[in-house]
Design a protein around this motif. Structure first.
Motif, PDB file in Angstrom:
ATOM      1  N   ASN A 343       0.791  -1.219   0.000  1.00 50.37           N
ATOM      2  CA  ASN A 343       0.000   0.000   0.000  1.00 50.37           C
ATOM      3  C   ASN A 343       0.828   1.275   0.000  1.00 50.37           C
ATOM      4  N   CYS A 344       2.135   1.173   0.210  1.00 52.18           N
ATOM      5  CA  CYS A 344       2.886   2.423   0.275  1.00 52.18           C
ATOM      6  C   CYS A 344       4.291   2.350  -0.287  1.00 52.18           C
ATOM      7  N   ILE A 345       4.894   1.183  -0.375  1.00 46.44           N
ATOM      8  CA  ILE A 345       6.305   1.111  -0.749  1.00 46.44           C
ATOM      9  C   ILE A 345       6.537   0.278  -2.005  1.00 46.44           C
ATOM     10  N   PHE A 346       5.899  -0.866  -2.130  1.00 45.22           N
ATOM     11  CA  PHE A 346       6.120  -1.780  -3.251  1.00 45.22           C
ATOM     12  C   PHE A 346       5.967  -1.064  -4.589  1.00 45.22           C
ATOM     13  N   PHE A 347       4.815  -0.426  -4.798  1.00 45.14           N
ATOM     14  CA  PHE A 347       4.566   0.239  -6.082  1.00 45.14           C
ATOM     15  C   PHE A 347       5.322   1.558  -6.200  1.00 45.14           C
ATOM     16  N   GLU A 348       5.548   2.220  -5.074  1.00 48.28           N
ATOM     17  CA  GLU A 348       6.354   3.450  -5.083  1.00 48.28           C
ATOM     18  C   GLU A 348       7.756   3.156  -5.616  1.00 48.28           C
ATOM     19  N   ARG A 349       8.386   2.112  -5.104  1.00 44.73           N
ATOM     20  CA  ARG A 349       9.733   1.759  -5.546  1.00 44.73           C
ATOM     21  C   ARG A 349       9.729   1.132  -6.944  1.00 44.73           C
TER      22      ARG A 349
END
Length: 426
Positions: A343-349
């Motif tokens: 919800n906050c890091i996987f897709f951001e990175r």
């Protein structure tokens, strides 16, 4: 040179202060939003059944179906969201959701299903609205992790407030959701307005994490063409996390009742706060990893560890080798170690690693849509197949199965994206 170093140090200090304040604001804003979504699950509506299904389950399914549909629509709505008008959008969505809770109190059962469905649809957009203030920064990992632990903390805290209203103030089950929202209305307005004061990403943020822009239909199709297989397997992995997390979240009161903690309304906040702090500590470590591909790989490791913790603790509980309270604490830790990064890091990175022109909202809502579809399917299956299991038994067996499937998905995702990265650098 000394003056330049001192200036850089002051700027770094200023950025960190902004990051901490922004993270806390987003955390408290989304925690306030939770007051309009989850507290109604504390009410069990004992004895009320329609179409041979408990009224509590019908309400939960109604809200989750609305929430799921908002995720499908949000693939477009959130991916095209612009910065102007976000405060007004947030207030209209949550204010309308609160009115739905008033209608829920006034309408006789089973008609309360309708306002609960609309409530879920409206609130399903709020994660994307609030996270849009945070993405695309070097400190997004930290801010996103702080915001995301509101899933854990707010779920327990708002339920504690709801249970307190029922126990100490004798608020009826049907009125409890509306009055819980009343408690949080002023904090909600304040924290949403404070989000508007967060400065936009600076040049260094844009250089390291790419510029975040609205995505057109053509942009979304292009991304799916490039990374479709990886996105699909990641979404399937996230589906299992969503199902396990959502059933625990919606039927937490039932499970704690079965474990012997029915009258302890502080158990929700006490256990969820411990999980929040542990997950935040783990997620916060990602801020120290500046290279995007390394951070993206480490996220896979964290998610894999989460599946292992949830699956092993559930297997021990099933075999009588772990007590219920410890199991609930560990399964919560494991699930959120997997759920929060998505919800906050996987897709951001992912976006930063492959320098994608777009935004996290599209990817989160794509995965969320299918995750909640799976959640609704499992809840309906338990009711119609007539499994002779209570919620703690059903849930523990489900977590073992979901963890095994999730482990396979994480390993595939890691291999797929590492391969794509090395191919792009060849």
């Amino acid at each position: 040179m000394t003056d330049i170093a001192a200036t850089d140090q002051r700027l770094a200090g200023k950025r960190m202060i902004i990051a901490v304040l922004a993270a806390l604001t987003a955390f408290l804003a989304y925690s306030s939003v939770y007051a309009y979504r989850k507290p109604f699950t504390v009410a069990t509506f004992d004895g009320l059944r329609f179409w041979n299904i408990s009224y509590q389950t019908l309400l939960i399914i109604s809200q989750v179906v609305g929430y799921m549909l908002s995720k499908f629509y949000g693939i477009r709505f959130i991916s095209e969201l612009r910065s102007l008008g976000r405060f007004r959008t947030g207030m209209i969505l949550t204010g309308s959701a609160w009115i739905c809770l008033l209608l829920f109190a006034l309408l006789p059962a089973p008609w309360g299903m309708l306002p609960m469905f609309i409530n879920g649809f409206l609130l399903g957009f709020m994660w994307g609205v609030i996270f849009s203030y945070l993405e695309g920064r070097r400190t997004t990992d930290f801010m996103g992790a702080v915001m995301a632990v509101s899933f854990i903390f707010a779920g327990g805290f708002t339920r504690t407030v709801a249970k307190w209203l029922m126990v100490e103030w004798n608020v009826a089950e049907n009125w409890m959701p509306f009055f819980t929202g009343l408690v949080f209305i002023i904090p909600l307005i304040f924290f949403l307005s404070m989000l508007e004061r967060i400065p936009p990403p600076d040049d260094d943020d844009r250089r390291e994490r790419t510029v975040r822009v609205p995505m057109t239909s053509a942009d979304r199709k292009k991304f799916l063409k490039q990374f479709g297989a990886g996105l699909i397997i990641s979404s399937v992995t996230y589906l299992f996390l969503t199902v396990m997390r959502d059933i625990r979240d919606n039927y937490m009161a039932n499970i704690w009742n079965e474990l012997g903690y029915g009258s302890d309304y502080s158990v929700f906040t006490r256990t969820e706060t411990n999980t929040s702090l542990l997950v935040l500590l783990i997620m916060g470590m990602l801020v120290l990893i500046r290279k995007n591909i390394r951070a993206f790989s480490f996220v896979h490791v964290v998610i894999l560890a989460g599946f292992l913790i949830a699956g092993i603790s559930s297997a021990l509980f099933i075999n009588g080798m772990m007590n219920g309270a410890t199991w609930m604490q560990l399964v919560s830790l494991g699930l959120y170690m997997g759920y929060i990064p998505f919800n906050c890091i996987f897709f951001e990175r992912l976006i930063a690693t492959f320098r994608v022109a777009g935004n996290v909202g599209f990817l989160i809502y794509f995965a969320d849509a299918f995750g909640y579809l799976g959640s609704v399917t499992v809840m309906l299956a338990k009711e119609f197949i007539r499994l002779q299991l209570n919620w703690s038994e059903f849930y523990s067996y489900g977590v073992v199965i979901g963890s095994l499937m999730g482990i396979a998905g994480v390993l595939f995702s890691y291999r797929y994206f590492r391969g794509r990265y090395h191919h792009s650098k060849a």
